[in-house]
Every structure is written in structure tokens, then in C-alpha cells.
Design a protein around this motif. Sequence first.
Motif, PDB file in Angstrom:
ATOM      1  N   VAL A 205      27.613 -61.726 -33.677  1.00  0.00           N
ATOM      2  CA  VAL A 205      27.615 -63.027 -33.017  1.00  0.00           C
ATOM      3  C   VAL A 205      26.654 -63.995 -33.701  1.00  0.00           C
ATOM      4  O   VAL A 205      27.013 -65.131 -34.024  1.00  0.00           O
ATOM      5  N   VAL A 206      25.438 -63.558 -33.936  1.00  0.00           N
ATOM      6  CA  VAL A 206      24.438 -64.442 -34.542  1.00  0.00           C
ATOM      7  C   VAL A 206      24.842 -64.809 -35.962  1.00  0.00           C
ATOM      8  O   VAL A 206      24.733 -65.970 -36.383  1.00  0.00           O
ATOM      9  N   VAL A 260      26.419 -68.482 -26.594  1.00  0.00           N
ATOM     10  CA  VAL A 260      26.925 -67.114 -26.769  1.00  0.00           C
ATOM     11  C   VAL A 260      25.927 -66.287 -27.576  1.00  0.00           C
ATOM     12  O   VAL A 260      25.678 -65.111 -27.274  1.00  0.00           O
ATOM     13  N   ALA A 261      25.318 -66.897 -28.596  1.00  0.00           N
ATOM     14  CA  ALA A 261      24.325 -66.187 -29.406  1.00  0.00           C
ATOM     15  C   ALA A 261      23.057 -65.913 -28.609  1.00  0.00           C
ATOM     16  O   ALA A 261      22.422 -64.863 -28.773  1.00  0.00           O
ATOM     17  N   VAL A 262      22.676 -66.844 -27.740  1.00  0.00           N
ATOM     18  CA  VAL A 262      21.504 -66.631 -26.881  1.00  0.00           C
ATOM     19  C   VAL A 262      21.724 -65.408 -25.994  1.00  0.00           C
ATOM     20  O   VAL A 262      20.856 -64.527 -25.866  1.00  0.00           O
ATOM     21  N   GLN A 263      22.897 -65.338 -25.369  1.00  0.00           N
ATOM     22  CA  GLN A 263      23.212 -64.189 -24.500  1.00  0.00           C
ATOM     23  C   GLN A 263      23.227 -62.888 -25.303  1.00  0.00           C
ATOM     24  O   GLN A 263      22.740 -61.846 -24.834  1.00  0.00           O
ATOM     25  N   ARG A 267      20.764 -59.605 -24.815  1.00  0.00           N
ATOM     26  CA  ARG A 267      21.295 -58.242 -24.718  1.00  0.00           C
ATOM     27  C   ARG A 267      20.640 -57.347 -25.761  1.00  0.00           C
ATOM     28  O   ARG A 267      20.274 -56.202 -25.467  1.00  0.00           O
ATOM     29  N   ARG A 268      20.483 -57.885 -26.979  1.00  0.00           N
ATOM     30  CA  ARG A 268      19.868 -57.090 -28.047  1.00  0.00           C
ATOM     31  C   ARG A 268      18.447 -56.684 -27.668  1.00  0.00           C
ATOM     32  O   ARG A 268      18.025 -55.557 -27.911  1.00  0.00           O
ATOM     33  N   ARG A 269      17.716 -57.583 -27.018  1.00  0.00           N
ATOM     34  CA  ARG A 269      16.338 -57.280 -26.627  1.00  0.00           C
ATOM     35  C   ARG A 269      16.308 -56.158 -25.590  1.00  0.00           C
ATOM     36  O   ARG A 269      15.463 -55.252 -25.664  1.00  0.00           O
ATOM     37  N   ARG A 270      17.235 -56.199 -24.646  1.00  0.00           N
ATOM     38  CA  ARG A 270      17.297 -55.139 -23.627  1.00  0.00           C
ATOM     39  C   ARG A 270      17.640 -53.801 -24.263  1.00  0.00           C
ATOM     40  O   ARG A 270      17.047 -52.763 -23.934  1.00  0.00           O
TER      41      ARG A 270
END
Length: 410
Positions: A205-206, A260-263, A267-270
Amino acid sequence: MTEQSKKPPRRSRGEGGVYWNEKRQRWVATRVVAYDDRGKEVRKTGYGKSRSAAIDAVRRLVRAYENGVPPGAEKLTVRDAVDDWLRYGQGQVDESTVKTRAYLSAHVVDGLGDVLLRKLTTKHVEAFLAELAKTRSTRTVADVKAQFNSAIKRAVARDLIERNVVEFAVTPRGRAGRKSKSLTERQALDVLELTKGHWMYPYIVVSMLVGIRTEEMRALTWNHVDLDSNPPAIEVWRSVRTSGDTKTKKSRRTLAIPDVAVQALRRRRREQEADRARAGSDWAGTGHVFTASVGTPLDAANVRRAFRSALKLVPSVDAKEWTPPELRHSFVSLMSAGGAAVEQIAHVVGHSDTSTTERIYRHELRPVIHTGATFMNEFAGMEVVNPEWHMDPLFKMPGNGQVRQADDGG
């Protein structure tokens, strides 16, 4: 009467000694070139099947000595020069660059490794490159020649040979290489939707929606990501290069990121926190955004394998046919299809000028380019009302305001 049984003519001044060696079945020419600290003669000796060949051989040795060529240099091969350059001549470069140069140089060693340096000619080099071009791309042929040139240039600088014959060789055209491509709009949406269940999803996504280089993505750390600012942004200030710097000065940039990239990054951090808990004391703690399960940074091979694994979830694309850098190509092409000017796109992706954006990264996503036809339909449908109609003079007949038809010459 054989040549060796003839009485040799009187030697010219400075020619040295010349005689026939029965055991070697060769003519031998010798010449004193200097005296050492103890007054002992320093001699050079050349051999040949004829008297003149032996004299020529010793003259070459004397000339090399006078030019400062080290003893034993006449026995060095292309392999020796390449190995020396790979070991000592590269300077401070990335590990990946060292591997790439070793791979390219292996072609040189395979093709010309046993050729003596002092006997290497431009003809040798051009024949080697022509053979290589039969199975390799034009880019690879040029890269191999560049590595070869660097090795021989170093040999010249160390007085091992007198000139760089590689520099004068013509580089042939090789096979057509694989061209980079872009996902279509439909494919891009499929990738964003169908890879959500894969751990690589945030990376995809990023990369696709922000347009960051793969080397910048792998170096991205959390202290350069601000998801709570207005707007949320990523500071693209680092890369995996040895220096840590981005590719160019313009590549160092701060980019706003879409929702969308923020979300995806949240998620990646979690997910990374969960990985940290499972790893316990084994966690590497490098601070990178995209890491392996124990916190170590991803390398290029990790990213490539994971990316293709994720694409297997998308029926509309062939996973084997795509590479991670093409997400960036897709970003450029999607922006272009959305109407963004090339100057804007070049600024966002960090290109120093628009030519790279246009020539390499921007791919036309629409199957038919309508711009010209649309413009000409409007042009042809216009009515000429009066002689003063503001049209380019090239298309006007003097004095009557009518559109001039093209003549037979076009």
C-alpha cells in the motif's frame, strides 16, 4: 645453412648480447638495464624463434622496466587484474554493489581470464563483448564492459600495462531487456483489495500509493513516520545505501500520505508489536517500519519473495512477472492517468528532472489516446466567420480568411 649457424652480424650500440640457445632451441637477447647497490648487473632477457624476435622481446622488457612496470608483470593475466580491482579498487560501496560487480566481472574472467595483460588487445575485448551480447541484454553488456574498464584502468595506473585497450572497444547492442511496467487501474485496485490478508499488505500500500523507492522503503524508520500530524506524513530522508543518504538531493523529501496508507501503517505497527511480544529477548529493535518477525530489517530478496507471495492472491496478475520497484512505476502511471502534471509527479517521486519520469516511469494506462482526435474534431468543426478569425497564419489564405488545404507535398 641455418640461421643459428650463420655468423651473426655486428651488434648495434645498446643492442646487448644475442645468441642461439641450443637447449631451448631459441634465440636469446640480453641487455643490461641498471646496476644494483652492490654493482651487480640488472639484466633483461628476451627469447624468440628468430634473432629479430628475441631482440624485439628484450626491447619490450627494457621499455617496461624504464616505464616502471614491476617485475613479473609480464606474466599477469586479465584474471589477476580483475581480482586485484575487486579486492582493492572499489572503495566504500554497498555490499549489494560488491556482489553485483563480482557477478559482472565473472563474465570477464570466464571469457578472457587467461589472456596475458600485456597481450590483451581491443580485438580481444570486442570479440568477447560480441559473444556476450548474444545472450545478455544491452544494459548487461555495457555494465560488464564498465567493470572490465575499471579493472584495466587500475592496472594502467599501477604501471602493469601501458594503455587501456578496453576503453577503445565498441560496445555492441545486446538482447532486448525486460521493460518495467505498470499495473493497470483495475489491477491496482485488485492488488489493494485482495492482498489485505497478507503480511506484506502495508508495504504494498505505501509503496504503490506514496511512490517511495524500494531502497527507501526498507530503510524507513518509525521516527520518520507521523500518522497523527495534519496531514499525516512520511519523511523520506534515508535509504539502504552505505552512506544512508537518498539517491539524489531531490530524493530527500517529506510526503503527505493518503488515508488508506495511514490505516495500513497503523496496522503494521500493531502487527510489529505482536511480533515483538512473541520474540521477547530475541527482538532486534532496529526501529524499522518493515521488518522480519524478530525485528531485523528486510533485504531485497525478502521483499521480492514476499511481494510475489502476496500477488499470488490476485488472479488478474501473474506473480512471477512483477517486481517490487514496479509498484513505484504504477504510482507514477496512476497519478498521470488521474491528470497530474509530469512536473508534479517528478517532484513527488524525487526525480531530479522530468525526463526520467517520462521516459522510464510513466506508462500509458489508457488503451487509446484520445487527446489528438478530440482536439482535431473540435478544430475541424469550427466555422470560419470572418477574415480576422484568430488562427495561426500558417492555416490562412491571405485576404479571405479560409482554411488552406494541404498541398500534395504534405
